[in-house]
Design an enzyme around this catalytic site. Structure first.
Site, short mmCIF file in Angstrom:
data_model
loop_
_atom_site.label_atom_id
_atom_site.label_comp_id
_atom_site.label_asym_id
_atom_site.label_seq_id
_atom_site.Cartn_x
_atom_site.Cartn_y
_atom_site.Cartn_z
N GLY A 58 0.85 -1.19 0.00
CA GLY A 58 0.00 0.00 0.00
C GLY A 58 0.88 1.23 0.00
O GLY A 58 2.08 1.16 0.27
N GLY B 67 -0.17 -4.92 0.77
CA GLY B 67 -1.38 -4.63 -0.01
C GLY B 67 -1.48 -5.40 -1.31
O GLY B 67 -2.57 -5.68 -1.79
N GLU C 217 5.38 -6.22 7.71
CA GLU C 217 4.82 -5.08 8.47
C GLU C 217 5.39 -4.89 9.87
O GLU C 217 5.43 -3.77 10.37
CB GLU C 217 3.29 -5.21 8.56
CG GLU C 217 2.56 -4.92 7.25
CD GLU C 217 2.58 -6.08 6.27
OE1 GLU C 217 2.13 -5.88 5.14
OE2 GLU C 217 3.06 -7.18 6.61
N ASP D 45 -1.70 -6.86 7.80
CA ASP D 45 -3.14 -6.62 7.67
C ASP D 45 -3.72 -7.21 6.38
O ASP D 45 -3.36 -8.32 6.03
CB ASP D 45 -3.43 -5.11 7.83
CG ASP D 45 -2.81 -4.27 6.73
OD1 ASP D 45 -1.82 -4.69 6.11
OD2 ASP D 45 -3.33 -3.16 6.48
#
Length: 375
Positions: free
Chosen positions: A87, A135, A158, A166
């Site tokens: 992301g 992402g 992450e 996530d």
């Protein structure tokens, strides 16, 4: 005649312009044959997803899902280096520092898209050629088919930037065999090529240079069923001999991974690694010691809880965690150390696992009332 010529020039100019704007679009959405095709088109940013891309892809998937003339959806990246490296972390960091709404909108949009892919009624084929992280995993792993190549590099890195794996990581990671998902989540370990298939992230393995032919064949299928698509992917997969003989990179360590990462707390995992003392265990310990202690604790609980939750409940839980991270210290410090100043020496607060209280962790998981993610 002159006027006709002028008109032609205007038309040509217009065509040239529309082609230019198209190739600079960050995401290309087109229909070819019976296939809807999503092309992530930010090669300089390794096809990292930003909010505007997410907001274009989501409604398009919903439209194709309802369209009787669309039989499958294909997603791929441009530039040859990455499917999608994650992301747009920098934009989120900037927004978070000034309290901009993007820190809510981005995660809401991204997780809604992950859910749309996970519940999509049309067969969804992700060509995960090159770097596929964060992402990028989110817009591929929840679909029916994920085609890896010898260039695929998978990771959920992450915990190194004060975040947690996530995009539904709490759903798919604990469902991988044994404790390998926990290991990948906590250490950010990278897997390459066939190993991405062996661990269960990819469903098929095809030579990178065969992808254009595969895509062409997928587009040419006449009103295919999911089985027809699987058959075509299988036929390419069976023909691919690259690295066929290679052993799974973590094969010899699986026993250790399953026992060392089965502990209920981070402190216990660390204790087990120290007691084990093998070179493999010491290497994992060294890696874990570099990660955000807060992130490690959030991640372990996220996976333990996510193991028995639906994808929707996992995404709701992860949205709560994302907002806790946006209000905290470690995310901004991690991004600074890893992506901005690149000094690779983040100063985590708190700096030790023992200092991250259960009460703090509990608070990060609390419902947000009206602000919760609605799916």
């Amino acid at each position: 005649r002159l006027r006709a010529l002028n008109r032609l020039q205007v038309i040509l100019q217009h065509l040239k312009m529309s082609k230019q704007t198209d190739s600079t679009a960050e995401v290309l959405l087109e229909k070819k044959g019976g296939a809807g095709i999503i092309t992530l088109n930010r090669p300089k940013a390794l096809n990292a997803l930003n909010l505007s891309m997410i907001q274009q892809i989501y409604p398009q998937i919903k439209t194709w899902e309802k369209d009787p003339e669309t039989f499958l959806i294909i997603i791929k990246g441009t530039g040859g280096k990455a499917f999608s490296a994650g992301g747009d972390i920098r934009a989120i960091t900037e927004a978070g520092k000034v309290g901009d709404k993007l820190t809510q909108d981005f995660f809401k949009g991204e997780y809604s898209l992950n859910n749309a892919i996970g519940t999509c009624k049309k067969p969804y084929v992700a060509l995960i050629d090159g770097i596929t992280m964060g992402g990028g995993v989110g817009v591929s792993v929840h679909g029916h088919f994920r085609v890896a190549t010898e260039k695929t590099v998978f990771a959920m890195p992450e915990t190194a930037i004060g975040l947690f794996p996530d995009i539904g990581g709490g759903y798919f990671l604990p469902r991988l065999s044994g404790k390998i998902g926990y290991y990948l989540a906590l250490t950010g370990c990278r897997l390459k090529g066939r190993d991405v298939l062996k661990v269960g992230i990819a469903t098929h393995f095809v030579e990178s240079e065969k992808l254009p032919a595969l895509e062409k064949d997928l587009i040419a299928l006449k009103s295919p069923s999911k089985e027809n698509i699987a058959d075509l992917l299988n036929s390419y997969h069976m023909k691919c001999t690259i690295d066929q003989e290679k052993e799974f990179v973590l094969d010899e360590h699986m026993e250790k991974i399953n026992s060392l990462f089965s502990a209920n707390t981070m402190e216990e995992i660390v204790k087990k690694l120290k007691q084990d003392g093998s070179p493999f265990a010491m290497k994992q310990l060294e890696t874990i010691n570099k990660m955000s202690p807060t992130s490690l604790k959030l991640t372990l609980r996220q996976l333990r809880e996510g193991a028995s939750m639906s994808l929707q409940d996992v995404l709701r839980m992860e949205y709560r965690l994302s907002q806790a991270c946006m209000k905290g210290h470690d995310f901004y410090e991690g991004v600074r150390a890893v992506l901005i100043d690149k000094d690779q020496s983040p100063k985590w607060k708190p700096a030790a696992l023992e200092e991250v209280s259960d009460e703090f962790v509990d608070n990060c998981f609390k419902p947000l009332g009206n602000d919760d993610l609605k799916l």
